[in-house]
Design a protein around this motif. Structure first.
Motif, short mmCIF file in Angstrom:
data_model
loop_
_atom_site.label_atom_id
_atom_site.label_comp_id
_atom_site.label_asym_id
_atom_site.label_seq_id
_atom_site.Cartn_x
_atom_site.Cartn_y
_atom_site.Cartn_z
N LYS A 121 0.74 -1.41 -0.09
CA LYS A 121 0.09 0.00 -0.05
C LYS A 121 0.69 1.15 0.00
CE LYS A 121 -4.36 -1.17 1.90
NZ LYS A 121 -5.22 -0.43 1.21
N LYS A 139 4.58 6.79 -2.99
CA LYS A 139 3.51 5.94 -3.78
C LYS A 139 2.34 5.66 -2.66
CE LYS A 139 2.18 2.52 -7.03
NZ LYS A 139 1.39 1.69 -6.30
N CYS A 140 1.19 6.14 -2.39
CA CYS A 140 0.42 5.60 -1.34
C CYS A 140 -1.02 5.29 -1.79
CB CYS A 140 0.35 6.80 -0.32
SG CYS A 140 -0.59 6.48 0.85
N ASP A 141 -1.36 4.09 -1.57
CA ASP A 141 -2.90 3.90 -1.98
C ASP A 141 -3.70 4.40 -0.86
OD1 ASP A 141 -1.95 0.52 -3.29
OD2 ASP A 141 -1.94 2.51 -4.10
N THR A 147 -5.00 6.73 -5.68
CA THR A 147 -3.51 6.53 -5.46
C THR A 147 -2.99 7.85 -5.32
OG1 THR A 147 -3.44 4.67 -6.63
CG2 THR A 147 -1.31 5.55 -6.05
N LYS A 149 0.70 10.16 -5.48
CA LYS A 149 1.97 9.68 -6.09
C LYS A 149 2.89 11.23 -5.84
CE LYS A 149 1.91 7.77 -10.29
NZ LYS A 149 1.85 6.63 -11.02
N ASP A 168 -4.23 9.69 -8.70
CA ASP A 168 -4.61 9.02 -9.95
C ASP A 168 -6.05 8.16 -9.40
OD1 ASP A 168 -1.49 7.59 -10.73
OD2 ASP A 168 -2.29 9.55 -10.77
N GLN A 177 -6.17 11.32 -13.97
CA GLN A 177 -4.92 11.79 -13.08
C GLN A 177 -5.02 13.17 -12.97
OE1 GLN A 177 -0.87 11.91 -14.62
NE2 GLN A 177 -0.51 10.15 -12.96
#
Lengths: 327, 72
Positions: A121, A139-141, A147, A149, A168, A177
């Motif tokens: 994640k 980068k984090c969900d 997401t 970034k 995103d 995005q």
């Protein structure tokens, strides 16, 4: 698009079953698998397209390897599955962009320390150089589909740092995005699958400080064997690329770029061999530049790298070698 | 730097006396956001790699401190 639906209507020709004791070439080749049944296209269930910035990724991977001049040594040490540290040494010449046609090379040597944390994640990658420059990627969900970034290059000199935030969103058969960058840069892009093989996208951007804005359109057609992409932007750039996967191990790629403002045309052709112990990429282009990049696996986790780039018109010859240890 | 501060002060006084609060708050927000961005940049510059190391050393399976420092 219509042609693929019409092919589904004609029944596939029946093939005779292979002999029990295969003779000659038939014994070497794998048995012919059943014909891929041409299913009727389900227009409501199209696959998710590739992200907009990766629309040309196959062509970029084959045609633009990281060529370098000098010595390069990378060591990655994993402390556990998710966390690793990297040490990297580079000694060689870096090219400084110059106004005249001469290339100016500056001999540089630096040591780069990096730390990576990779989680399904959350991904954090940081690299710091001896002169104090920091490259950070996050980068984090946030949710299943959203997401965040972040990409940043921070320097000690004022006004030279850059950062970019990307949000995103991945939908069922589309991706969108939104980007915010420093110098008041705002951008947005959207890509949608319109058929199982074709996806279309567009982007807009706005540069606050220079009051410039632009619009671009892109299209990507991919099958198992080939990928064709085209991009047009209001900055006057037309970029086309075509990649053909000749076999599991060999791909051929070509690329064409035309700049309407400066009337510059560049075209390049390249190959990409992915073999068991090595990966060899080579290309030549219309500017008279020939390049090759070899990554040879000497042992588990030890890779030997050779890079060569010869620019015949400018008489610029760049050769580099290096070693990568660790994953 | 001194002239900048004095002109800031004069501007603020003039605006206050004119009573247009909207423009003054907008300018305040811009100055504070620039100050916050500068501080955030310095904090990120010095603290990003230590942050990754701290998060990594606390992840499971917990690596040893000697593994962090030794070259092997």
């Amino acid at each position: 698009m219509g042609s693929s639906v019409s092919h589904a209507a004609t029944p596939p020709p029946s093939i005779p079953p292979p002999p029990q004791h295969a003779v000659g070439l038939a014994g070497v080749l794998p048995p012919k698998s059943e014909e891929k049944s041409e299913r009727k296209v389900n227009w409501l269930n199209l696959p998710c397209p590739v992200p907009f910035e990766e629309i040309q990724r196959e062509a970029l991977m084959s045609l633009k390897p990281e060529l370098f001049e000098g010595l390069r040594f990378d060591f990655t040490k994993g402390l556990n599955q998710k966390f690793s540290l990297s040490h990297s040494v580079f000694m060689g010449s870096m090219e400084v962009p110059s106004q005249s046609s001469d290339t100016i090379k500056v001999p540089t040597a630096h040591y780069e320390f990096g730390a990576n944390f990779l989680d399904p994640k959350l991904m954090l990658v940081g690299r710091v150089l001896t002169d104090g420059r920091l490259n950070a990627r996050v980068k984090c969900d946030l949710t299943d589909n959203l997401t965040l970034k972040i990409n940043a290059q921070l320097t000690n000199e004022p006004h030279f740092s850059q950062g970019m935030f990307n949000f995103d969103y991945k939908g069922k058969d589309y991706r969108s995005q939104f980007q915010i960058g420093n110098n008041a840069f705002y951008g947005a892009n959207y890509i949608q699958s319109v058929s199982p093989h074709l996806s279309l996208g567009s982007e807009v951007f706005w540069l606050g400080h220079q009051r410039k804005s632009g619009v671009g359109f892109a299209a990507r057609y991919d099958t198992d064997k080939m990928v064709a992409t085209g991009q047009v932007a209001s900055t006057g750039i037309v970029a086309l690329s075509y990649v053909q996967k000749v076999s599991e191990k060999v791909s051929l790629a070509s690329d064409f770029m035309y700049n309407l403002m400066t009337r510059d045309v560049t075209s390049s052709f390249g190959y990409d061999y992915i073999l068991r112990q090595c990966r060899l990429r080579g290309k030549f282009d219309s500017a008279g530049c020939v390049a090759a990049y070899l990554e040879e696996r000497l042992n588990m986790g030890v890779n030997f790298i050779l890079s060569a780039e010869i620019n015949h018109p400018k008489k610029d010859y760049k050769f580099g070698f290096g070693m990568t240890v660790g994953e | 730097m001194a002239s900048r501060v004095s002109s800031k002060g004069k501007g603020k006084a003039a605006r206050g006396s004119r009573g247009s609060g909207g423009r003054w708050t907008g300018r305040c927000v811009k100055e504070w956001s620039t100050w916050a961005m500068k501080k955030a940049k310095v904090i990120t510059h010095y603290g990003f790699i230590p942050l990754i190391i701290i998060i990594g050393m606390n992840s499971k399976p917990k690596p040893q401190l000697s593994q962090l420092l030794s070259p092997v």
